[in-house]
Design an enzyme around this catalytic site. Structure first.
Site, PDB file in Angstrom:
ATOM      1  N   ASP A 196     -25.486  34.930  -2.918  1.00  0.00           N
ATOM      2  CA  ASP A 196     -25.198  36.118  -3.743  1.00  0.00           C
ATOM      3  C   ASP A 196     -26.506  36.890  -3.929  1.00  0.00           C
ATOM      4  O   ASP A 196     -27.510  36.584  -3.271  1.00  0.00           O
ATOM      5  CB  ASP A 196     -24.578  35.714  -5.091  1.00  0.00           C
ATOM      6  CG  ASP A 196     -25.592  35.069  -6.015  1.00  0.00           C
ATOM      7  OD1 ASP A 196     -26.682  34.679  -5.545  1.00  0.00           O
ATOM      8  OD2 ASP A 196     -25.321  34.980  -7.223  1.00  0.00           O
ATOM      9  N   LEU A 225     -14.387  42.749 -20.011  1.00  0.00           N
ATOM     10  CA  LEU A 225     -15.247  42.135 -18.994  1.00  0.00           C
ATOM     11  C   LEU A 225     -15.428  43.044 -17.783  1.00  0.00           C
ATOM     12  O   LEU A 225     -16.385  42.895 -17.022  1.00  0.00           O
ATOM     13  CB  LEU A 225     -14.610  40.797 -18.574  1.00  0.00           C
ATOM     14  CG  LEU A 225     -15.470  39.700 -17.984  1.00  0.00           C
ATOM     15  CD1 LEU A 225     -16.711  39.454 -18.797  1.00  0.00           C
ATOM     16  CD2 LEU A 225     -14.663  38.410 -17.871  1.00  0.00           C
ATOM     17  N   GLY A 226     -14.515  44.002 -17.608  1.00  0.00           N
ATOM     18  CA  GLY A 226     -14.649  44.941 -16.483  1.00  0.00           C
ATOM     19  C   GLY A 226     -14.194  44.352 -15.160  1.00  0.00           C
ATOM     20  O   GLY A 226     -13.834  43.175 -15.092  1.00  0.00           O
ATOM     21  N   TYR A 227     -14.209  45.182 -14.124  1.00  0.00           N
ATOM     22  CA  TYR A 227     -13.746  44.767 -12.781  1.00  0.00           C
ATOM     23  C   TYR A 227     -12.427  43.994 -12.892  1.00  0.00           C
ATOM     24  O   TYR A 227     -12.339  42.823 -12.546  1.00  0.00           O
ATOM     25  CB  TYR A 227     -14.799  43.913 -12.075  1.00  0.00           C
ATOM     26  CG  TYR A 227     -16.093  44.632 -11.822  1.00  0.00           C
ATOM     27  CD1 TYR A 227     -16.246  45.482 -10.739  1.00  0.00           C
ATOM     28  CD2 TYR A 227     -17.169  44.459 -12.689  1.00  0.00           C
ATOM     29  CE1 TYR A 227     -17.446  46.152 -10.513  1.00  0.00           C
ATOM     30  CE2 TYR A 227     -18.370  45.130 -12.479  1.00  0.00           C
ATOM     31  CZ  TYR A 227     -18.496  45.974 -11.387  1.00  0.00           C
ATOM     32  OH  TYR A 227     -19.683  46.627 -11.177  1.00  0.00           O
ATOM     33  N   ARG A 246     -20.851  22.912 -15.505  1.00  0.00           N
ATOM     34  CA  ARG A 246     -21.841  22.262 -14.654  1.00  0.00           C
ATOM     35  C   ARG A 246     -21.533  20.787 -14.391  1.00  0.00           C
ATOM     36  O   ARG A 246     -21.952  20.225 -13.396  1.00  0.00           O
ATOM     37  CB  ARG A 246     -23.237  22.387 -15.275  1.00  0.00           C
ATOM     38  CG  ARG A 246     -23.932  23.702 -14.924  1.00  0.00           C
ATOM     39  CD  ARG A 246     -24.453  23.666 -13.503  1.00  0.00           C
ATOM     40  NE  ARG A 246     -24.713  24.963 -12.910  1.00  0.00           N
ATOM     41  CZ  ARG A 246     -25.839  25.659 -13.024  1.00  0.00           C
ATOM     42  NH1 ARG A 246     -26.818  25.195 -13.756  1.00  0.00           N
ATOM     43  NH2 ARG A 246     -25.975  26.799 -12.403  1.00  0.00           N
ATOM     44  N   GLU A 268     -16.799  31.023 -11.325  1.00  0.00           N
ATOM     45  CA  GLU A 268     -17.435  31.901 -10.332  1.00  0.00           C
ATOM     46  C   GLU A 268     -16.870  33.322 -10.401  1.00  0.00           C
ATOM     47  O   GLU A 268     -17.596  34.289 -10.215  1.00  0.00           O
ATOM     48  CB  GLU A 268     -17.269  31.327  -8.919  1.00  0.00           C
ATOM     49  CG  GLU A 268     -18.059  30.056  -8.675  1.00  0.00           C
ATOM     50  CD  GLU A 268     -19.544  30.209  -8.975  1.00  0.00           C
ATOM     51  OE1 GLU A 268     -20.075  31.317  -8.839  1.00  0.00           O
ATOM     52  OE2 GLU A 268     -20.169  29.204  -9.379  1.00  0.00           O
ATOM     53  N   CYS A 276     -37.216  33.762 -10.518  1.00  0.00           N
ATOM     54  CA  CYS A 276     -37.482  34.817  -9.531  1.00  0.00           C
ATOM     55  C   CYS A 276     -36.579  36.013  -9.848  1.00  0.00           C
ATOM     56  O   CYS A 276     -35.718  36.396  -9.071  1.00  0.00           O
ATOM     57  CB  CYS A 276     -37.228  34.277  -8.132  1.00  0.00           C
ATOM     58  SG  CYS A 276     -37.910  35.318  -6.850  1.00  0.00           S
ATOM     59  N   TYR A 284     -18.879  33.770  -0.816  1.00  0.00           N
ATOM     60  CA  TYR A 284     -19.737  33.196  -1.852  1.00  0.00           C
ATOM     61  C   TYR A 284     -18.957  32.218  -2.749  1.00  0.00           C
ATOM     62  O   TYR A 284     -19.371  31.070  -2.940  1.00  0.00           O
ATOM     63  CB  TYR A 284     -20.362  34.314  -2.704  1.00  0.00           C
ATOM     64  CG  TYR A 284     -21.094  33.755  -3.885  1.00  0.00           C
ATOM     65  CD1 TYR A 284     -22.333  33.166  -3.729  1.00  0.00           C
ATOM     66  CD2 TYR A 284     -20.518  33.760  -5.158  1.00  0.00           C
ATOM     67  CE1 TYR A 284     -23.000  32.597  -4.796  1.00  0.00           C
ATOM     68  CE2 TYR A 284     -21.172  33.197  -6.231  1.00  0.00           C
ATOM     69  CZ  TYR A 284     -22.416  32.615  -6.045  1.00  0.00           C
ATOM     70  OH  TYR A 284     -23.062  32.044  -7.105  1.00  0.00           O
ATOM     71  N   CYS A 337     -44.005  34.220 -11.248  1.00  0.00           N
ATOM     72  CA  CYS A 337     -44.623  33.521 -10.108  1.00  0.00           C
ATOM     73  C   CYS A 337     -45.574  32.408 -10.556  1.00  0.00           C
ATOM     74  O   CYS A 337     -45.631  31.354  -9.929  1.00  0.00           O
ATOM     75  CB  CYS A 337     -45.375  34.505  -9.226  1.00  0.00           C
ATOM     76  SG  CYS A 337     -44.283  35.751  -8.527  1.00  0.00           S
TER      77      CYS A 337
HETATM   78  S1  SF4 Z   1     -43.466  32.765  -6.261  1.00  0.00           S
HETATM   79 FE1  SF4 Z   1     -42.654  34.518  -7.342  1.00  0.00          FE
HETATM   80  S2  SF4 Z   1     -41.648  35.773  -5.816  1.00  0.00           S
HETATM   81 FE2  SF4 Z   1     -41.984  33.755  -4.916  1.00  0.00          FE
HETATM   82  S3  SF4 Z   1     -40.104  32.635  -5.281  1.00  0.00           S
HETATM   83 FE3  SF4 Z   1     -41.465  32.176  -6.984  1.00  0.00          FE
HETATM   84  S4  SF4 Z   1     -40.977  33.686  -8.566  1.00  0.00           S
HETATM   85 FE4  SF4 Z   1     -40.110  34.401  -6.631  1.00  0.00          FE
END
Ligand code: SF4
Length: 342
Positions: free
Chosen positions: A134, A76-78, A21, A33, A188, A116, A195
């Site tokens: 991605d 690691l595969g692939y 990073r 990557e 997410c 990507y 959320c």
């Molecule tokens: S609110 Fe929920 S669905 Fe919307 S971007 Fe955030 S984690 Fe994802």
């Protein structure tokens, strides 16, 4: 505050501390990557660290042979990823005078590098404003902007790429790309997006419409086919015969015992190989398009007809030097296998 500023503010506080990073070295970012292309961070981290230690720059990688590179990749595969890295490292040394590409357009010419990875390297290392998309990014953007087109369809991919191109920060494109990836893998997430703790909770389309569990939509995957691999372990003089897998199929370049592929499960294969005595071990591997049922049989008789030029005898103590698949490595480490030798 717009999408990008909000995301970058979140990233400044929540960015994951990963070994690459703080680097803007295109070789290091490229390797990271590729390692993490199909692999979870926790699984790939030891591989990334070991790979960079063994091949600290593009010259060191180009000097390696395929067996050494596959050995570092083992498990690691692939495996085509590792072969492509080696091929591209040689290309950089031989065709580019040892200098890594310095733009998206040059980066994408390397074998195994798609849009990507090229966008990640170009944005992080050269500050180019190119959005890297991605699966993580597709998911966040499809939910946030309410994209109801399948994200793996041509139309859906175009829509998502367009949204990413519009949203990307002009000033911190590399951080933007990495932030979106962190958001996708940490907040997410596919099955249970957090959320309530998400910075986008009040503006996300999917959250407003209770569609987090539905988006992103995907077109049906291609059918997975079953394959039945029977490996025959010919035990001779405290060793076993192995060959390098040829091009044109899975696990190219890795070593394996004699392979007999059959149409379905067989209770025995003595009609195919005369001196097979018994079944020693079995395993199952699921790849992206294939489900492989692996069975290992022991051949202890004197018959020696099948060992052609492409098989070589390897003493049991030297087996660990050869790059092999995870299943074969597990077999070599098993008590059942060890008990075959003195
Ligand atoms: S609110 Fe929920 S669905 Fe919307 S971007 Fe955030 S984690 Fe994802």
């Amino acid at each position: 505050m717009n999408f990008s500023s909000k995301l970058l503010n979140w990233y400044d506080v929540n960015k994951r501390d990963l070994p690459w990073r703080n680097s803007d070295n295109p070789y290091v970012i490229w390797i990271a990557e590729v390692v993490f292309q199909q692999t979870r961070i926790s699984q790939g981290l030891p591989y990334f660290n070991a790979f960079i230690k063994k091949f600290p720059d593009v010259g060191a990688l180009a000097d390696a042979n395929e067996d050494e590179v596959l050995k570092k990749w083992q498990g690691l595969g692939y495996y085509s990823r590792a072969r492509n890295l080696l091929f591209s490292a040689k290309y950089v040394m031989n065709e580019l005078g040892g200098k890594m590409p310095a733009s998206y357009q040059e980066m994408i010419k390397l074998k195994g590098v798609g849009p990507y990875i090229a966008a990640e390297v170009a944005s992080v290392c050269f500050g180019e404003v190119v959005a890297a998309v991605d699966g993580n990014v597709q998911r966040v953007l499809a939910r946030y902007f309410g994209v109801e087109e399948a994200v793996n369809s041509t139309k859906g991919m175009k829509i998502i790429q367009g949204l990413a191109n519009e949203a990307i920060s002009q000033f911190r494109p590399g951080d933007f790309n990495q932030a979106l990836m962190d958001m996708g893998s940490g907040v997410c997430t596919p099955k249970s997006p957090d959320c309530l703790n998400c910075i986008f909770v009040n503006s996300c389309w999917a959250k407003q419409h209770d569609k987090q569990g539905v988006l992103p939509l995907k077109e049906k995957k291609v059918k997975v086919r079953n394959r039945y691999f029977n490996y025959v372990l010919k035990i001779v003089n405290n060793g076993v015969y192995l060959r390098k897998r040829p091009a044109g199929d899975v696990w190219q370049g890795l070593f394996e015992p004699r392979l007999i592929e059959t149409i379905g499960v067989r209770s025995e294969i003595t009609d195919l190989v005369v001196d097979v005595s018994y079944e020693l071990y079995s395993a199952k591997r699921v790849l992206s398009h294939q489900r492989l049922f692996l069975r290992f049989w022991v051949a202890t008789g004197d018959t020696f007809d099948y060992v052609g030029n492409d098989y070589e005898w390897v003493g049991v103590k030297d087996l660990k030097k050869f790059p092999v698949t995870k299943s074969i490595e597990q077999l070599f480490l098993s008590m059942e296998f060890k008990s075959l030798f003195k």
